[in-house]
Design a protein around this motif. Structure first.
Motif, mmCIF file in Angstrom:
data_model
loop_
_atom_site.group_PDB
_atom_site.id
_atom_site.type_symbol
_atom_site.label_atom_id
_atom_site.label_comp_id
_atom_site.label_asym_id
_atom_site.label_seq_id
_atom_site.Cartn_x
_atom_site.Cartn_y
_atom_site.Cartn_z
ATOM 1 N N PHE A 38 32.997 62.811 7.288
ATOM 2 C CA PHE A 38 33.674 64.092 6.828
ATOM 3 C C PHE A 38 32.674 65.454 6.649
ATOM 4 O O PHE A 38 31.756 65.176 6.107
ATOM 5 C CB PHE A 38 34.559 63.778 5.773
ATOM 6 N N ASP A 39 33.241 66.457 7.127
ATOM 7 C CA ASP A 39 32.626 67.491 6.728
ATOM 8 C C ASP A 39 33.200 67.953 5.141
ATOM 9 O O ASP A 39 33.959 67.367 4.745
ATOM 10 C CB ASP A 39 32.829 68.916 7.660
ATOM 11 N N MET A 40 32.541 68.908 4.698
ATOM 12 C CA MET A 40 33.061 69.250 3.220
ATOM 13 C C MET A 40 34.314 69.879 3.080
ATOM 14 O O MET A 40 34.780 70.008 2.084
ATOM 15 C CB MET A 40 32.054 70.181 2.697
ATOM 16 N N THR A 41 34.949 70.052 4.144
ATOM 17 C CA THR A 41 36.400 70.785 4.181
ATOM 18 C C THR A 41 37.430 69.581 4.283
ATOM 19 O O THR A 41 38.578 69.729 4.092
ATOM 20 C CB THR A 41 36.719 71.716 4.990
ATOM 21 N N GLY A 42 36.826 68.343 4.566
ATOM 22 C CA GLY A 42 37.597 67.245 4.667
ATOM 23 C C GLY A 42 37.971 66.909 6.004
ATOM 24 O O GLY A 42 38.767 65.877 6.331
ATOM 25 N N ARG A 43 37.450 67.489 6.886
ATOM 26 C CA ARG A 43 37.653 67.276 8.352
ATOM 27 C C ARG A 43 37.132 66.085 8.772
ATOM 28 O O ARG A 43 35.798 65.995 8.485
ATOM 29 C CB ARG A 43 37.546 68.493 9.310
ATOM 30 N N VAL A 44 37.586 65.159 9.628
ATOM 31 C CA VAL A 44 36.867 63.921 10.152
ATOM 32 C C VAL A 44 36.172 64.125 11.518
ATOM 33 O O VAL A 44 36.655 64.956 12.297
ATOM 34 C CB VAL A 44 38.110 62.936 10.510
ATOM 35 N N LEU A 45 34.716 63.961 11.246
ATOM 36 C CA LEU A 45 33.758 64.261 12.527
ATOM 37 C C LEU A 45 33.673 63.171 13.171
ATOM 38 O O LEU A 45 33.593 63.152 14.435
ATOM 39 C CB LEU A 45 32.710 64.761 11.751
ATOM 40 N N LYS A 46 33.320 61.796 12.581
ATOM 41 C CA LYS A 46 33.189 60.600 13.446
ATOM 42 C C LYS A 46 34.062 59.561 12.544
ATOM 43 O O LYS A 46 34.149 59.419 11.514
ATOM 44 C CB LYS A 46 31.526 60.194 13.428
ATOM 45 N N VAL A 47 34.653 58.772 13.539
ATOM 46 C CA VAL A 47 35.316 57.325 13.219
ATOM 47 C C VAL A 47 34.585 56.341 13.836
ATOM 48 O O VAL A 47 34.550 56.321 15.111
ATOM 49 C CB VAL A 47 36.661 57.399 13.269
ATOM 50 N N THR A 48 34.300 55.238 13.212
ATOM 51 C CA THR A 48 33.603 54.076 13.751
ATOM 52 C C THR A 48 34.572 52.783 13.249
ATOM 53 O O THR A 48 34.226 52.629 12.041
ATOM 54 C CB THR A 48 32.066 53.859 13.574
ATOM 55 N N LYS A 49 34.984 52.272 13.972
ATOM 56 C CA LYS A 49 35.879 51.057 13.604
ATOM 57 C C LYS A 49 35.165 49.663 14.095
ATOM 58 O O LYS A 49 34.685 49.441 15.158
ATOM 59 C CB LYS A 49 37.258 50.847 14.477
ATOM 60 N N LEU A 50 34.572 49.151 12.927
ATOM 61 C CA LEU A 50 33.596 47.924 13.147
ATOM 62 C C LEU A 50 34.460 46.714 13.267
ATOM 63 O O LEU A 50 33.765 45.591 13.554
ATOM 64 C CB LEU A 50 32.800 47.968 11.794
ATOM 65 N N GLY A 51 35.954 46.473 12.860
ATOM 66 C CA GLY A 51 36.550 45.533 13.018
ATOM 67 C C GLY A 51 36.071 44.372 11.894
ATOM 68 O O GLY A 51 35.578 45.087 10.954
ATOM 69 N N LYS A 52 36.679 43.224 12.250
ATOM 70 C CA LYS A 52 36.199 42.271 11.091
ATOM 71 C C LYS A 52 34.940 41.872 10.781
ATOM 72 O O LYS A 52 34.259 41.480 11.748
ATOM 73 C CB LYS A 52 37.242 41.157 11.243
ATOM 74 N N GLN A 53 34.572 41.949 9.706
ATOM 75 C CA GLN A 53 32.983 41.384 9.149
ATOM 76 C C GLN A 53 32.884 40.285 8.191
ATOM 77 O O GLN A 53 34.059 40.593 7.369
ATOM 78 C CB GLN A 53 32.284 42.701 8.745
ATOM 79 N N LYS A 54 31.980 39.655 8.260
ATOM 80 C CA LYS A 54 31.794 38.528 7.457
ATOM 81 C C LYS A 54 31.687 39.066 5.708
ATOM 82 O O LYS A 54 31.047 40.303 5.738
ATOM 83 C CB LYS A 54 30.757 37.554 7.508
ATOM 84 N N ALA A 55 31.896 38.273 4.703
ATOM 85 C CA ALA A 55 31.510 38.760 3.474
ATOM 86 C C ALA A 55 30.111 38.669 3.240
ATOM 87 O O ALA A 55 29.271 38.059 4.011
ATOM 88 C CB ALA A 55 31.996 37.388 2.462
ATOM 89 N N GLY A 56 29.646 39.574 2.365
ATOM 90 C CA GLY A 56 28.078 39.807 2.293
ATOM 91 C C GLY A 56 27.740 41.091 2.503
ATOM 92 O O GLY A 56 28.381 42.134 2.786
ATOM 93 N N SER A 57 26.565 41.185 2.637
ATOM 94 C CA SER A 57 25.955 42.705 2.606
ATOM 95 C C SER A 57 25.653 42.930 4.160
ATOM 96 O O SER A 57 25.459 42.166 5.154
ATOM 97 C CB SER A 57 24.400 42.650 1.983
ATOM 98 N N HIS A 58 26.073 44.400 4.297
ATOM 99 C CA HIS A 58 26.012 44.752 5.699
ATOM 100 C C HIS A 58 25.234 46.221 5.769
ATOM 101 O O HIS A 58 25.117 46.992 4.674
ATOM 102 C CB HIS A 58 27.416 44.984 6.294
ATOM 103 N N LEU A 59 24.755 46.562 6.969
ATOM 104 C CA LEU A 59 24.192 47.922 7.198
ATOM 105 C C LEU A 59 24.667 48.518 8.323
ATOM 106 O O LEU A 59 24.861 47.834 9.306
ATOM 107 C CB LEU A 59 22.518 47.782 7.514
ATOM 108 N N PHE A 60 25.008 49.896 8.238
ATOM 109 C CA PHE A 60 25.586 50.435 9.364
ATOM 110 C C PHE A 60 24.471 51.776 9.788
ATOM 111 O O PHE A 60 24.346 52.592 8.902
ATOM 112 C CB PHE A 60 26.857 51.121 9.248
ATOM 113 N N LYS A 61 23.851 52.146 10.895
ATOM 114 C CA LYS A 61 23.091 53.155 11.039
ATOM 115 C C LYS A 61 24.106 54.281 11.451
ATOM 116 O O LYS A 61 24.869 54.356 12.616
ATOM 117 C CB LYS A 61 22.184 52.880 12.323
ATOM 118 N N LEU A 62 23.878 55.312 10.700
ATOM 119 C CA LEU A 62 24.855 56.623 10.920
ATOM 120 C C LEU A 62 23.920 57.618 11.571
ATOM 121 O O LEU A 62 22.877 58.029 11.123
ATOM 122 C CB LEU A 62 25.112 57.151 9.604
ATOM 123 N N SER A 63 24.231 58.118 12.830
ATOM 124 C CA SER A 63 23.361 58.961 13.706
ATOM 125 C C SER A 63 23.885 60.420 13.219
ATOM 126 O O SER A 63 24.872 60.778 13.139
ATOM 127 C CB SER A 63 23.697 58.951 14.985
#
Length: 91
Positions: A38-63
């Motif tokens: 989101f930008d600071m006005t609350g507007r959505v800039l990017k949406v990434t649906k990753l779907g079902k993920q397993k329990a545990g730690s995850h990393l997502f690369k934000l460009s």
């Protein structure tokens, strides 16, 4: 930051970032994950649906490609809960 049932947003590194940043989060069980920027006005800039993920730690690369320098809000959402962190992009 910790949400209900052990859902955690472990952090966004580096922050501030230049070209990309890693969002680190932990799921207490297998769940669907959506990441939004989101930008600071609350507007959505990017949406990434990753779907079902397993329990545990995850990393997502934000460009930061195509975005101007400034402050943003990164949100990690699971079923029924979301956690956010303010991040800064410096070009």
């Amino acid at each position: 930051k910790t949400g209900p049932n052990g859902f955690r947003l472990d952090g966004v590194y580096p922050n501030p970032f230049n070209s990309s940043s890693m969002i680190s989060y932990t799921l207490p069980k297998d769940q669907s994950v959506t990441i939004r920027l989101f930008d600071m006005t609350g507007r959505v800039l990017k949406v990434t649906k990753l779907g079902k993920q397993k329990a545990g730690s995850h990393l997502f690369k934000l460009s930061g490609k195509g975005l101007p320098s400034g402050s943003y809000i990164a949100q990690v959402e699971i079923e029924g809960s979301s956690l956010t962190q303010k991040i800064s992009l410096i070009k």
